[in-house]
Scaffold this motif. Sequence first.
Motif, PDB file in Angstrom:
ATOM      1  N   VAL A  60      40.910  37.565  44.595  1.00  0.00           N
ATOM      2  CA  VAL A  60      42.039  38.485  44.550  1.00  0.00           C
ATOM      3  C   VAL A  60      42.141  39.171  45.898  1.00  0.00           C
ATOM      4  O   VAL A  60      41.140  39.582  46.479  1.00  0.00           O
ATOM      5  N   GLU A  61      43.370  39.290  46.395  1.00  0.00           N
ATOM      6  CA  GLU A  61      43.611  39.959  47.667  1.00  0.00           C
ATOM      7  C   GLU A  61      44.592  41.096  47.443  1.00  0.00           C
ATOM      8  O   GLU A  61      45.534  40.970  46.664  1.00  0.00           O
ATOM      9  N   TYR A  62      44.352  42.202  48.124  1.00  0.00           N
ATOM     10  CA  TYR A  62      45.208  43.386  48.020  1.00  0.00           C
ATOM     11  C   TYR A  62      45.858  43.642  49.360  1.00  0.00           C
ATOM     12  O   TYR A  62      45.239  43.492  50.406  1.00  0.00           O
ATOM     13  N   ARG A  63      47.136  44.046  49.315  1.00  0.00           N
ATOM     14  CA  ARG A  63      47.868  44.393  50.535  1.00  0.00           C
ATOM     15  C   ARG A  63      48.876  45.478  50.192  1.00  0.00           C
ATOM     16  O   ARG A  63      49.239  45.648  49.026  1.00  0.00           O
ATOM     17  N   LEU A  64      49.305  46.200  51.222  1.00  0.00           N
ATOM     18  CA  LEU A  64      50.320  47.221  51.003  1.00  0.00           C
ATOM     19  C   LEU A  64      51.673  46.579  50.758  1.00  0.00           C
ATOM     20  O   LEU A  64      52.000  45.552  51.358  1.00  0.00           O
ATOM     21  N   THR A  65      52.441  47.186  49.900  1.00  0.00           N
ATOM     22  CA  THR A  65      53.849  46.813  49.736  1.00  0.00           C
ATOM     23  C   THR A  65      54.632  47.508  50.850  1.00  0.00           C
ATOM     24  O   THR A  65      54.087  48.378  51.554  1.00  0.00           O
ATOM     25  N   PRO A  66      55.904  47.190  51.012  1.00  0.00           N
ATOM     26  CA  PRO A  66      56.709  47.934  51.992  1.00  0.00           C
ATOM     27  C   PRO A  66      56.708  49.448  51.705  1.00  0.00           C
ATOM     28  O   PRO A  66      56.654  50.251  52.639  1.00  0.00           O
TER      29      PRO A  66
END
Length: 96
Positions: A60-66
């Motif tokens: 699982v990878e997490y990233r910021l949304t806009p």
Amino acid sequence: MSDKWTLLLITLLGRQPYRFNELHRAVEGISQRMLTRTLRMLESDGLVEREVFPTSPPSVEYRLTPLGASLLEPLSALANWAVDHHAEIAAARQHP
């Protein structure tokens, strides 16, 4: 934005996407349970997105949304303010 972990995770995810264990290693002192809870809260608030990769075991990878990325500039301004006023804050703490 109510705890130290939230701001720290937003700042880290502003640099690059992270996998769960990478985040856990990068944030000293956070438990797996607290990391999970904070990431879920950020995801439900629309600030972080979670992507599951079909590997074995799944990763699982997490990233910021806009929307999450739009917080980086105000957070940077707040951090700059804290640095600029550090001496005044430290002096105020000495004289309650």
